[in-house]
Write a protein that holds these residues in place. Structure first.
Motif, PDB file in Angstrom:
ATOM      1  N   ALA A 127       0.841  -1.203   0.000  1.00 30.20           N
ATOM      2  CA  ALA A 127       0.000   0.000   0.000  1.00 30.20           C
ATOM      3  C   ALA A 127       0.874   1.251   0.000  1.00 30.20           C
ATOM      4  CB  ALA A 127      -0.923  -0.007   1.216  1.00 30.20           C
ATOM      5  N   ALA A 128       1.990   1.196   0.745  1.00 33.43           N
ATOM      6  CA  ALA A 128       2.919   2.330   0.771  1.00 33.43           C
ATOM      7  C   ALA A 128       3.579   2.527  -0.582  1.00 33.43           C
ATOM      8  CB  ALA A 128       3.963   2.128   1.862  1.00 33.43           C
ATOM      9  N   LEU A 129       4.041   1.435  -1.177  1.00 35.54           N
ATOM     10  CA  LEU A 129       4.665   1.552  -2.499  1.00 35.54           C
ATOM     11  C   LEU A 129       3.694   2.132  -3.519  1.00 35.54           C
ATOM     12  CD1 LEU A 129       6.823  -1.640  -3.275  1.00 35.54           C
ATOM     13  CD2 LEU A 129       7.607   0.698  -2.890  1.00 35.54           C
ATOM     14  N   ARG A 130       2.511   1.568  -3.567  1.00 34.20           N
ATOM     15  CA  ARG A 130       1.525   2.049  -4.534  1.00 34.20           C
ATOM     16  C   ARG A 130       1.165   3.501  -4.271  1.00 34.20           C
ATOM     17  NH1 ARG A 130       0.847   1.758  -9.165  1.00 34.20           N
ATOM     18  NH2 ARG A 130       0.713  -0.533  -9.163  1.00 34.20           N
ATOM     19  N   GLY A 131       0.987   3.852  -3.012  1.00 30.45           N
ATOM     20  CA  GLY A 131       0.630   5.229  -2.685  1.00 30.45           C
ATOM     21  C   GLY A 131       1.699   6.221  -3.089  1.00 30.45           C
ATOM     22  N   GLU A 132       2.958   5.881  -2.837  1.00 32.90           N
ATOM     23  CA  GLU A 132       4.046   6.801  -3.184  1.00 32.90           C
ATOM     24  C   GLU A 132       4.233   6.894  -4.696  1.00 32.90           C
ATOM     25  OE1 GLU A 132       5.398   8.859  -0.991  1.00 32.90           O
ATOM     26  OE2 GLU A 132       3.972   7.922   0.365  1.00 32.90           O
ATOM     27  N   LEU A 133       4.122   5.779  -5.388  1.00 29.67           N
ATOM     28  CA  LEU A 133       4.227   5.822  -6.848  1.00 29.67           C
ATOM     29  C   LEU A 133       3.100   6.655  -7.450  1.00 29.67           C
ATOM     30  CD1 LEU A 133       5.238   2.123  -7.567  1.00 29.67           C
ATOM     31  CD2 LEU A 133       6.649   4.148  -8.018  1.00 29.67           C
ATOM     32  N   ASP A 134       1.893   6.485  -6.932  1.00 28.50           N
ATOM     33  CA  ASP A 134       0.770   7.280  -7.445  1.00 28.50           C
ATOM     34  C   ASP A 134       0.970   8.762  -7.143  1.00 28.50           C
ATOM     35  OD1 ASP A 134      -0.418   4.985  -8.383  1.00 28.50           O
ATOM     36  OD2 ASP A 134      -1.917   4.849  -6.781  1.00 28.50           O
ATOM     37  N   ARG A 135       1.481   9.061  -5.945  1.00 31.61           N
ATOM     38  CA  ARG A 135       1.721  10.463  -5.589  1.00 31.61           C
ATOM     39  C   ARG A 135       2.726  11.096  -6.534  1.00 31.61           C
ATOM     40  NH1 ARG A 135       5.632  13.132  -2.521  1.00 31.61           N
ATOM     41  NH2 ARG A 135       6.632  11.156  -1.942  1.00 31.61           N
ATOM     42  N   LEU A 136       3.830  10.409  -6.782  1.00 29.47           N
ATOM     43  CA  LEU A 136       4.891  10.976  -7.611  1.00 29.47           C
ATOM     44  C   LEU A 136       4.499  11.007  -9.086  1.00 29.47           C
ATOM     45  CD1 LEU A 136       7.941   9.366  -5.818  1.00 29.47           C
ATOM     46  CD2 LEU A 136       7.205  11.758  -5.724  1.00 29.47           C
ATOM     47  N   ARG A 137       3.751  10.014  -9.506  1.00 27.34           N
ATOM     48  CA  ARG A 137       3.267  10.045 -10.886  1.00 27.34           C
ATOM     49  C   ARG A 137       2.294  11.195 -11.071  1.00 27.34           C
ATOM     50  NH1 ARG A 137       0.478   4.731 -13.300  1.00 27.34           N
ATOM     51  NH2 ARG A 137      -0.800   5.171 -11.457  1.00 27.34           N
ATOM     52  N   GLY A 138       1.532  11.507 -10.018  1.00 28.40           N
ATOM     53  CA  GLY A 138       0.648  12.665 -10.090  1.00 28.40           C
ATOM     54  C   GLY A 138       1.410  13.970 -10.196  1.00 28.40           C
ATOM     55  N   LEU A 139       2.568  14.033  -9.546  1.00 28.80           N
ATOM     56  CA  LEU A 139       3.383  15.246  -9.587  1.00 28.80           C
ATOM     57  C   LEU A 139       4.141  15.394 -10.899  1.00 28.80           C
ATOM     58  CD1 LEU A 139       4.960  15.241  -5.997  1.00 28.80           C
ATOM     59  CD2 LEU A 139       3.257  16.843  -6.885  1.00 28.80           C
ATOM     60  N   HIS A 140       4.644  14.256 -11.426  1.00 35.23           N
ATOM     61  CA  HIS A 140       5.592  14.318 -12.545  1.00 35.23           C
ATOM     62  C   HIS A 140       5.093  13.651 -13.823  1.00 35.23           C
ATOM     63  CE1 HIS A 140       8.734  15.716  -9.762  1.00 35.23           C
ATOM     64  NE2 HIS A 140       8.315  14.790  -8.934  1.00 35.23           N
ATOM     65  N   GLY A 141       4.005  12.920 -13.737  1.00 30.97           N
ATOM     66  CA  GLY A 141       3.526  12.201 -14.911  1.00 30.97           C
ATOM     67  C   GLY A 141       4.155  10.837 -15.080  1.00 30.97           C
ATOM     68  N   LYS A 142       5.265  10.589 -14.369  1.00 24.23           N
ATOM     69  CA  LYS A 142       5.924   9.286 -14.411  1.00 24.23           C
ATOM     70  C   LYS A 142       6.805   9.151 -13.180  1.00 24.23           C
ATOM     71  CE  LYS A 142       8.932  11.998 -17.054  1.00 24.23           C
ATOM     72  NZ  LYS A 142       8.497  13.346 -17.425  1.00 24.23           N
ATOM     73  N   ALA A 143       7.288   7.937 -12.939  1.00 25.50           N
ATOM     74  CA  ALA A 143       8.149   7.691 -11.791  1.00 25.50           C
ATOM     75  C   ALA A 143       8.990   6.452 -12.062  1.00 25.50           C
ATOM     76  CB  ALA A 143       7.317   7.494 -10.520  1.00 25.50           C
ATOM     77  N   VAL A 144      10.157   6.404 -11.414  1.00 29.13           N
ATOM     78  CA  VAL A 144      11.024   5.225 -11.461  1.00 29.13           C
ATOM     79  C   VAL A 144      10.959   4.535 -10.110  1.00 29.13           C
ATOM     80  CG1 VAL A 144      13.414   4.413 -11.617  1.00 29.13           C
ATOM     81  CG2 VAL A 144      12.574   6.138 -13.230  1.00 29.13           C
ATOM     82  N   LEU A 145      10.784   3.226 -10.127  1.00 31.44           N
ATOM     83  CA  LEU A 145      10.859   2.407  -8.925  1.00 31.44           C
ATOM     84  C   LEU A 145      12.151   1.612  -8.986  1.00 31.44           C
ATOM     85  CD1 LEU A 145       9.802   1.036  -6.350  1.00 31.44           C
ATOM     86  CD2 LEU A 145       8.491  -0.512  -7.808  1.00 31.44           C
ATOM     87  N   TYR A 146      13.015   1.850  -8.002  1.00 32.81           N
ATOM     88  CA  TYR A 146      14.314   1.177  -7.921  1.00 32.81           C
ATOM     89  C   TYR A 146      14.263   0.228  -6.733  1.00 32.81           C
ATOM     90  CZ  TYR A 146      19.437   0.780  -7.283  1.00 32.81           C
ATOM     91  OH  TYR A 146      20.731   0.335  -7.118  1.00 32.81           O
ATOM     92  N   ASP A 147      14.305  -1.068  -7.006  1.00 30.41           N
ATOM     93  CA  ASP A 147      14.171  -2.077  -5.956  1.00 30.41           C
ATOM     94  C   ASP A 147      15.571  -2.558  -5.571  1.00 30.41           C
ATOM     95  OD1 ASP A 147      12.363  -3.466  -4.285  1.00 30.41           O
ATOM     96  OD2 ASP A 147      12.628  -5.279  -5.474  1.00 30.41           O
ATOM     97  N   ALA A 148      15.970  -2.264  -4.327  1.00 32.84           N
ATOM     98  CA  ALA A 148      17.357  -2.452  -3.888  1.00 32.84           C
ATOM     99  C   ALA A 148      17.522  -3.757  -3.110  1.00 32.84           C
ATOM    100  CB  ALA A 148      17.790  -1.273  -3.018  1.00 32.84           C
ATOM    101  N   HIS A 149      18.528  -4.540  -3.514  1.00 33.68           N
ATOM    102  CA  HIS A 149      18.790  -5.841  -2.900  1.00 33.68           C
ATOM    103  C   HIS A 149      20.296  -6.087  -2.812  1.00 33.68           C
ATOM    104  CE1 HIS A 149      14.622  -7.409  -3.364  1.00 33.68           C
ATOM    105  NE2 HIS A 149      14.597  -6.521  -4.347  1.00 33.68           N
ATOM    106  N   SER A 150      20.659  -7.073  -1.988  1.00 33.34           N
ATOM    107  CA  SER A 150      22.025  -7.595  -1.996  1.00 33.34           C
ATOM    108  C   SER A 150      21.980  -9.057  -1.593  1.00 33.34           C
ATOM    109  CB  SER A 150      22.933  -6.800  -1.050  1.00 33.34           C
ATOM    110  OG  SER A 150      22.589  -7.037   0.303  1.00 33.34           O
ATOM    111  N   ILE A 151      23.052  -9.766  -1.911  1.00 31.23           N
ATOM    112  CA  ILE A 151      23.130 -11.194  -1.619  1.00 31.23           C
ATOM    113  C   ILE A 151      24.600 -11.591  -1.576  1.00 31.23           C
ATOM    114  CG2 ILE A 151      23.069 -11.916  -4.043  1.00 31.23           C
ATOM    115  CD1 ILE A 151      21.257 -14.267  -3.191  1.00 31.23           C
ATOM    116  N   ARG A 152      24.892 -12.664  -0.887  1.00 28.94           N
ATOM    117  CA  ARG A 152      26.255 -13.169  -0.853  1.00 28.94           C
ATOM    118  C   ARG A 152      26.755 -13.456  -2.267  1.00 28.94           C
ATOM    119  NH1 ARG A 152      23.580 -17.076   2.470  1.00 28.94           N
ATOM    120  NH2 ARG A 152      24.599 -18.708   1.273  1.00 28.94           N
TER     121      ARG A 152
END
Length: 274
Positions: A127-152
């Motif tokens: 819900a947080a991800l969707r809400g923030e993406l919708d908020r920023l898309r409303g401001l800018h018309g588009k948005a980038v979602l960068y999903d950050a991970h690490s592993i051994r």
């Protein structure tokens, strides 16, 4: 914001998702586990520190403090495997990346328990991800979602040999515009460190669910080999893992990641709206 869900709001058209750095395990769950250490073994250690510059770039950061052993917010809640035919872990994992059982015999989560964990931890994250993406898309018309991970760098059950330093996932190009992929690749390649795109890690459920270029959301996953910012012991034990965050070791990688996020922002500022 709670100890379970952390949201830092920015105004730039970029959301940084950190779904696997959490280590919180409910106290009533710990007695059912083989060991709390084993349950935290596969965390994306210290990513919140590695990306602590993101808010200064104006990015919105969404992360969960809950361990992926409790529930993995980057898995399809239907139970469908992200990598059919390959070893992986599920929505509520019952084993580690190395195949070790997480729960004592007969203590694995029931269907009702999984549903409860989804309601308590999984749904609020999305819900947080969707809400923030919708908020920023409303401001800018588009948005980038960068999903950050690490592993051994080495996890033989999941992949052969040593993982490249940078592992970019775009769901085989379906989750973002090719221009964003090229921009992220260029920032990684400038380091001279090994990089692969859509190799063993093509993007998890977050990348695949939210990456909708035709709707103005471009998603990319970055899976880092841990060796870029911490020491990796040859044998993992409660005494050797996790190793402490190493600021000096991490500094060059952190600088490269800043360039990656700046490339994401540059793309978002120039890409035409859908």
């Amino acid at each position: 914001m709670t100890h379970r869900l952390h949201v830092t709001r920015g105004q730039a058209p970029l959301v940084v998702s950190i779904p696997h750095a959490g280590t919180m395990i409910p106290a009533d769950l710990e007695p059912r586990l083989v060991s709390p250490w084993l349950a935290r073994k596969d965390a994306d250690w210290w990513l919140e520190r590695l990306y602590d510059f993101a808010d200064a770039l104006g990015a919105t950061v969404v992360r969960t403090g809950v361990s992926r052993t409790v529930i993995d917010v980057n898995r399809d809640p239907s139970g469908v495997s992200l990598y059919p035919g390959q070893a992986t872990t599920g929505l509520c994992p019952t084993d580690t990346f190395d195949g070790e059982p997480l729960y004592q015999a007969g203590q694995e989560p029931t269907g009702a328990e999984i549903a409860s964990r989804r309601e308590r931890f999984f749904d609020p994250y999305h819900a947080a991800l969707r809400g923030e993406l919708d908020r920023l898309r409303g401001l800018h018309g588009k948005a980038v979602l960068y999903d950050a991970h690490s592993i051994r760098s080495r996890a033989p059950r999941l992949f052969a040999g040593e993982l490249p330093q940078f592992n970019i996932g775009t769901n085989n190009g379906a989750a973002c515009d090719p221009g964003l992929t090229r921009a992220v690749e260029a920032a990684c390649d400038a380091t001279g460190l090994p990089r692969v795109t859509d190799g063993r890690f093509k993007g998890g459920w977050i990348t695949r669910r939210y990456g909708r270029p035709d709707q103005g959301v471009h998603a990319v996953q970055m899976e880092l080999a841990c060796r870029g910012y911490i020491d990796e012991p040859p044998v993992l034990t409660p005494d050797t893992w996790p190793t402490p965050y190493a600021p000096a070791r991490a500094a060059p990688l952190q600088a490269a990641l800043a360039d990656v996020l700046k490339a994401c922002l540059a793309f978002a500022s120039t890409a035409p709206p859908p």
